[in-house]
Design a protein around this motif. Structure first.
Motif, PDB file in Angstrom:
ATOM      1  N   GLU A 263      69.188  17.808  44.988  1.00 55.94           N
ATOM      2  CA  GLU A 263      69.165  18.584  45.937  1.00 55.94           C
ATOM      3  C   GLU A 263      68.076  19.846  45.596  1.00 55.94           C
ATOM      4  OE1 GLU A 263      69.733  18.352  49.389  1.00 55.94           O
ATOM      5  OE2 GLU A 263      70.415  16.415  48.671  1.00 55.94           O
TER       6      GLU A 263
ATOM      7  N   GLU B  52      63.186  17.145  44.585  1.00 55.48           N
ATOM      8  CA  GLU B  52      63.791  17.407  45.674  1.00 55.48           C
ATOM      9  C   GLU B  52      63.597  16.793  46.978  1.00 55.48           C
ATOM     10  OE1 GLU B  52      62.939  21.610  45.702  1.00 55.48           O
ATOM     11  OE2 GLU B  52      63.716  22.277  43.850  1.00 55.48           O
ATOM     12  N   PRO B  53      64.394  17.112  47.938  1.00 56.65           N
ATOM     13  CA  PRO B  53      64.239  16.116  49.289  1.00 56.65           C
ATOM     14  C   PRO B  53      62.909  16.247  49.811  1.00 56.65           C
ATOM     15  CG  PRO B  53      66.328  17.182  49.235  1.00 56.65           C
ATOM     16  CD  PRO B  53      65.706  17.715  47.987  1.00 56.65           C
ATOM     17  N   GLN B  54      62.296  17.362  49.718  1.00 59.26           N
ATOM     18  CA  GLN B  54      61.037  17.677  50.659  1.00 59.26           C
ATOM     19  C   GLN B  54      59.823  16.856  49.796  1.00 59.26           C
ATOM     20  OE1 GLN B  54      62.800  19.963  49.387  1.00 59.26           O
ATOM     21  NE2 GLN B  54      61.557  21.485  48.212  1.00 59.26           N
ATOM     22  N   GLU B  55      59.881  16.559  48.445  1.00 63.59           N
ATOM     23  CA  GLU B  55      59.085  15.989  47.592  1.00 63.59           C
ATOM     24  C   GLU B  55      59.240  14.465  47.759  1.00 63.59           C
ATOM     25  OE1 GLU B  55      58.293  19.054  43.676  1.00 63.59           O
ATOM     26  OE2 GLU B  55      60.434  17.999  44.264  1.00 63.59           O
ATOM     27  N   ARG B  56      60.556  14.031  47.859  1.00 64.09           N
ATOM     28  CA  ARG B  56      60.906  12.524  48.137  1.00 64.09           C
ATOM     29  C   ARG B  56      60.272  12.110  49.459  1.00 64.09           C
ATOM     30  NH1 ARG B  56      65.899  14.212  46.036  1.00 64.09           N
ATOM     31  NH2 ARG B  56      67.053  13.900  48.044  1.00 64.09           N
ATOM     32  N   ASP B  57      60.404  13.089  50.408  1.00 61.73           N
ATOM     33  CA  ASP B  57      59.886  12.639  51.712  1.00 61.73           C
ATOM     34  C   ASP B  57      58.295  12.488  51.732  1.00 61.73           C
ATOM     35  OD1 ASP B  57      62.303  13.190  52.940  1.00 61.73           O
ATOM     36  OD2 ASP B  57      61.738  15.326  53.822  1.00 61.73           O
ATOM     37  N   GLN B  58      57.557  12.754  50.694  1.00 61.18           N
ATOM     38  CA  GLN B  58      56.157  12.431  50.588  1.00 61.18           C
ATOM     39  C   GLN B  58      55.835  10.977  50.206  1.00 61.18           C
ATOM     40  OE1 GLN B  58      54.284  15.593  48.178  1.00 61.18           O
ATOM     41  NE2 GLN B  58      55.253  16.828  49.478  1.00 61.18           N
TER      42      GLN B  58
END
Length: 131
Positions: A123, A89-95
Motif C-alpha cells: 500500500e 504502490e496501488p497508483q503505480e500498479r494501475d499504470q
C-alpha cells in the motif's frame, strides 16, 4: 522451437531487466546494503520502464508464451513478488494493468499459493532509512 526461444527470452528478461533493479531498489531500503539514493532512483526508474515494456508485451494474453503456463510465467511472476509486496504502490500498479491481471492470475493458482501463501500487495513503499 520458437516457443522454447520465447521462454528463454522471458527468463533472461526476468533476470536482467527485473531481478537486479528490484534488488537494487529493495535491498538498501531493508538495510541489506548501504543506501545510495541516486542508485535507488535509477533502479526504480529501470523497473518502471521494464514494467511498461512487459505490460505492452502481455497485452490481453493470459500467459507470456503460448496458451498455457510455462516456466516463463513461473519465473517472471516469482521475480516480481517482492516488487508488488514491498515497493509498488496501488497508483503505480494501475499504470500496468495487463501485468497486474496476468500476475494476479498466476498468484491465484493453487501451486503458487501453496508455495508463496496469500500475497498482500504494497500500500505504501518501504520508506528510505534515515540512519
Amino acid at each position: 522451437q520458437y516457443e522454447r526461444a520465447q521462454v528463454l527470452q522471458w527468463l533472461l528478461a526476468a533476470d536482467n531487466e527485473f531481478a537486479a533493479p528490484i534488488a537494487g531498489w529493495l535491498n538498501p531500503l531493508l538495510g541489506f546494503v548501504p543506501l545510495n539514493p541516486a542508485a535507488v532512483g535509477k533502479c526504480k526508474a529501470d523497473v518502471k520502464n521494464a514494467l511498461l515494456v512487459l505490460d505492452g508485451a502481455i497485452g490481453q494474453t493470459s500467459f507470456l508464451v503460448g496458451d498455457s503456463l510455462t516456466l516463463a510465467d513461473i519465473v517472471m511472476s516469482c521475480t516480481l513478488v517482492n516488487l508488488f509486496r514491498f515497493l509498488l504502490e496501488p497508483q503505480e500498479r494501475d499504470q500496468v494493468g495487463n501485468v497486474m491481471r496476468w500476475f494476479e492470475a498466476c498468484m491465484a493458482l493453487p501451486e503458487f499459493k501453496e508455495v508463496l501463501g496469500e500475497l498482500v500487495m504494497c500500500e505504501k513503499t518501504i520508506p528510505i532509512p534515515t540512519n
